[in-house]
Scaffold this motif. Structure first.
Motif, PDB file in Angstrom:
ATOM      1  N   LEU A 122      45.012  51.811  26.004  1.00 52.38           N
ATOM      2  CA  LEU A 122      46.048  51.777  24.976  1.00 52.38           C
ATOM      3  C   LEU A 122      47.429  51.488  25.565  1.00 52.38           C
ATOM      4  O   LEU A 122      48.228  50.767  24.969  1.00 52.38           O
ATOM      5  CB  LEU A 122      46.080  53.101  24.208  1.00 52.38           C
ATOM      6  CG  LEU A 122      44.876  53.389  23.318  1.00 52.38           C
ATOM      7  CD1 LEU A 122      44.987  54.796  22.727  1.00 52.38           C
ATOM      8  CD2 LEU A 122      44.761  52.350  22.205  1.00 52.38           C
ATOM      9  N   LEU A 123      47.710  52.055  26.724  1.00 54.08           N
ATOM     10  CA  LEU A 123      49.020  51.858  27.354  1.00 54.08           C
ATOM     11  C   LEU A 123      49.096  50.583  28.186  1.00 54.08           C
ATOM     12  O   LEU A 123      50.165  50.205  28.652  1.00 54.08           O
ATOM     13  CB  LEU A 123      49.369  53.072  28.226  1.00 54.08           C
ATOM     14  CG  LEU A 123      49.496  54.396  27.481  1.00 54.08           C
ATOM     15  CD1 LEU A 123      49.728  55.538  28.470  1.00 54.08           C
ATOM     16  CD2 LEU A 123      50.604  54.330  26.452  1.00 54.08           C
ATOM     17  N   ARG A 124      47.946  49.942  28.401  1.00 56.51           N
ATOM     18  CA  ARG A 124      47.837  48.684  29.139  1.00 56.51           C
ATOM     19  C   ARG A 124      48.324  48.782  30.575  1.00 56.51           C
ATOM     20  O   ARG A 124      48.805  47.806  31.147  1.00 56.51           O
ATOM     21  CB  ARG A 124      48.570  47.559  28.404  1.00 56.51           C
ATOM     22  CG  ARG A 124      48.056  47.345  26.999  1.00 56.51           C
ATOM     23  CD  ARG A 124      48.734  46.199  26.352  1.00 56.51           C
ATOM     24  NE  ARG A 124      47.870  45.043  26.590  1.00 56.51           N
ATOM     25  CZ  ARG A 124      48.140  43.841  26.156  1.00 56.51           C
ATOM     26  NH1 ARG A 124      49.232  43.590  25.497  1.00 56.51           N
ATOM     27  NH2 ARG A 124      47.315  42.855  26.411  1.00 56.51           N
ATOM     28  N   THR A 125      48.199  49.960  31.150  1.00 55.45           N
ATOM     29  CA  THR A 125      48.577  50.126  32.543  1.00 55.45           C
ATOM     30  C   THR A 125      47.610  51.083  33.231  1.00 55.45           C
ATOM     31  O   THR A 125      47.171  52.062  32.635  1.00 55.45           O
ATOM     32  CB  THR A 125      50.032  50.628  32.687  1.00 55.45           C
ATOM     33  OG1 THR A 125      50.371  50.636  34.058  1.00 55.45           O
ATOM     34  CG2 THR A 125      50.245  51.984  32.080  1.00 55.45           C
ATOM     35  N   CYS A 126      47.269  50.770  34.469  1.00 56.75           N
ATOM     36  CA  CYS A 126      46.334  51.582  35.239  1.00 56.75           C
ATOM     37  C   CYS A 126      46.958  51.877  36.600  1.00 56.75           C
ATOM     38  O   CYS A 126      47.232  50.949  37.375  1.00 56.75           O
ATOM     39  CB  CYS A 126      45.012  50.839  35.409  1.00 56.75           C
ATOM     40  SG  CYS A 126      43.816  51.718  36.431  1.00 56.75           S
ATOM     41  N   PRO A 127      47.203  53.143  36.902  1.00 57.16           N
ATOM     42  CA  PRO A 127      47.798  53.485  38.196  1.00 57.16           C
ATOM     43  C   PRO A 127      46.959  53.019  39.387  1.00 57.16           C
ATOM     44  O   PRO A 127      47.511  52.607  40.409  1.00 57.16           O
ATOM     45  CB  PRO A 127      47.895  55.009  38.161  1.00 57.16           C
ATOM     46  CG  PRO A 127      47.849  55.377  36.720  1.00 57.16           C
ATOM     47  CD  PRO A 127      47.032  54.319  36.051  1.00 57.16           C
ATOM     48  N   ALA A 128      45.643  53.071  39.276  1.00 58.97           N
ATOM     49  CA  ALA A 128      44.785  52.623  40.378  1.00 58.97           C
ATOM     50  C   ALA A 128      44.950  51.122  40.616  1.00 58.97           C
ATOM     51  O   ALA A 128      44.972  50.676  41.766  1.00 58.97           O
ATOM     52  CB  ALA A 128      43.334  52.962  40.085  1.00 58.97           C
ATOM     53  N   TYR A 129      45.058  50.347  39.553  1.00 53.59           N
ATOM     54  CA  TYR A 129      45.284  48.912  39.700  1.00 53.59           C
ATOM     55  C   TYR A 129      46.609  48.652  40.410  1.00 53.59           C
ATOM     56  O   TYR A 129      46.723  47.753  41.225  1.00 53.59           O
ATOM     57  CB  TYR A 129      45.316  48.223  38.334  1.00 53.59           C
ATOM     58  CG  TYR A 129      43.969  47.853  37.765  1.00 53.59           C
ATOM     59  CD1 TYR A 129      42.785  48.291  38.324  1.00 53.59           C
ATOM     60  CD2 TYR A 129      43.886  47.046  36.639  1.00 53.59           C
ATOM     61  CE1 TYR A 129      41.562  47.941  37.773  1.00 53.59           C
ATOM     62  CE2 TYR A 129      42.669  46.695  36.095  1.00 53.59           C
ATOM     63  CZ  TYR A 129      41.511  47.145  36.669  1.00 53.59           C
ATOM     64  OH  TYR A 129      40.314  46.792  36.127  1.00 53.59           O
TER      65      TYR A 129
ATOM     66  N   ASN B 283      49.277  46.011  33.442  1.00 58.42           N
ATOM     67  CA  ASN B 283      48.349  45.380  34.370  1.00 58.42           C
ATOM     68  C   ASN B 283      46.895  45.426  33.875  1.00 58.42           C
ATOM     69  O   ASN B 283      45.988  45.149  34.626  1.00 58.42           O
ATOM     70  CB  ASN B 283      48.471  45.998  35.769  1.00 58.42           C
ATOM     71  CG  ASN B 283      48.174  47.478  35.801  1.00 58.42           C
ATOM     72  OD1 ASN B 283      47.769  48.063  34.810  1.00 58.42           O
ATOM     73  ND2 ASN B 283      48.398  48.084  36.945  1.00 58.42           N
ATOM     74  N   VAL B 284      46.705  45.797  32.611  1.00 63.78           N
ATOM     75  CA  VAL B 284      45.372  45.814  32.009  1.00 63.78           C
ATOM     76  C   VAL B 284      45.402  44.919  30.784  1.00 63.78           C
ATOM     77  O   VAL B 284      46.233  45.101  29.899  1.00 63.78           O
ATOM     78  CB  VAL B 284      44.955  47.250  31.600  1.00 63.78           C
ATOM     79  CG1 VAL B 284      43.628  47.236  30.877  1.00 63.78           C
ATOM     80  CG2 VAL B 284      44.902  48.154  32.808  1.00 63.78           C
ATOM     81  N   GLY B 285      44.528  43.948  30.738  1.00 63.84           N
ATOM     82  CA  GLY B 285      44.529  43.048  29.593  1.00 63.84           C
ATOM     83  C   GLY B 285      43.145  42.506  29.279  1.00 63.84           C
ATOM     84  O   GLY B 285      42.196  42.696  30.029  1.00 63.84           O
ATOM     85  N   GLY B 286      43.058  41.842  28.137  1.00 63.29           N
ATOM     86  CA  GLY B 286      41.843  41.154  27.732  1.00 63.29           C
ATOM     87  C   GLY B 286      40.637  42.052  27.568  1.00 63.29           C
ATOM     88  O   GLY B 286      40.692  43.119  26.970  1.00 63.29           O
ATOM     89  N   ILE B 287      39.520  41.587  28.125  1.00 59.04           N
ATOM     90  CA  ILE B 287      38.251  42.303  27.996  1.00 59.04           C
ATOM     91  C   ILE B 287      38.323  43.659  28.683  1.00 59.04           C
ATOM     92  O   ILE B 287      37.731  44.628  28.204  1.00 59.04           O
ATOM     93  CB  ILE B 287      37.111  41.441  28.601  1.00 59.04           C
ATOM     94  CG1 ILE B 287      37.073  40.126  27.906  1.00 59.04           C
ATOM     95  CG2 ILE B 287      35.814  42.202  28.620  1.00 59.04           C
ATOM     96  CD1 ILE B 287      35.804  39.672  27.318  1.00 59.04           C
ATOM     97  N   ASP B 288      39.049  43.742  29.773  1.00 55.55           N
ATOM     98  CA  ASP B 288      39.217  45.006  30.483  1.00 55.55           C
ATOM     99  C   ASP B 288      39.787  46.069  29.550  1.00 55.55           C
ATOM    100  O   ASP B 288      39.303  47.201  29.496  1.00 55.55           O
ATOM    101  CB  ASP B 288      40.146  44.788  31.679  1.00 55.55           C
ATOM    102  CG  ASP B 288      40.262  45.986  32.595  1.00 55.55           C
ATOM    103  OD1 ASP B 288      39.439  46.904  32.486  1.00 55.55           O
ATOM    104  OD2 ASP B 288      41.189  45.987  33.424  1.00 55.55           O
ATOM    105  N   ARG B 289      40.781  45.710  28.779  1.00 55.21           N
ATOM    106  CA  ARG B 289      41.421  46.635  27.841  1.00 55.21           C
ATOM    107  C   ARG B 289      40.446  47.070  26.744  1.00 55.21           C
ATOM    108  O   ARG B 289      40.330  48.252  26.427  1.00 55.21           O
ATOM    109  CB  ARG B 289      42.646  45.966  27.236  1.00 55.21           C
ATOM    110  CG  ARG B 289      43.380  46.854  26.286  1.00 55.21           C
ATOM    111  CD  ARG B 289      44.656  46.173  25.801  1.00 55.21           C
ATOM    112  NE  ARG B 289      45.372  47.109  24.951  1.00 55.21           N
ATOM    113  CZ  ARG B 289      45.894  46.796  23.790  1.00 55.21           C
ATOM    114  NH1 ARG B 289      45.847  45.565  23.350  1.00 55.21           N
ATOM    115  NH2 ARG B 289      46.520  47.691  23.081  1.00 55.21           N
TER     116      ARG B 289
END
Length: 64
Positions: A45-52, A2-8
Motif C-alpha cells: 500500500l505504501l509502495r516502499t520496502c525497507p529491505a529493497y 520502490n515497489v511497483g507493478g505486479i510486485d505491489r
C-alpha cells in the motif's frame, strides 16, 4: 517508492490472504500469521520496502 507493478499487487494480495484467511483456517496459531500479513500489505500500500532500499532494488518504473 520502490515497489511497483505486479510486485505491489502480489504483496497486497498475500497480506490480505494472511490477515483474512489464516485465522479461520488455523485458529489461534493463524492469528500470528495474520499479524505477519501486515508487513506485505503495508509495503504494498505504501509502495516502499525497507529491505529493497537496503539492497538497492527497485521494481517501480521510473517516471520521465
Amino acid at each position: 517508492m520502490n515497489v511497483g507493478g505486479i510486485d505491489r499487487i502480489l504483496r497486497i494480495a498475500v497480506g490480505l490472504i494472511l490477515i483474512l484467511g489464516t485465522p479461520q483456517l488455523l485458529g489461534y496459531i493463524g492469528s500470528n500469521w495474520a499479524w505477519l500479513g501486515l508487513l506485505p500489505l503495508l509495503t504494498g500500500l505504501l509502495r516502499t520496502c525497507p529491505a529493497y532500499k537496503l539492497i538497492g532494488m527497485n521494481t517501480c518504473p521510473m517516471k520521465k
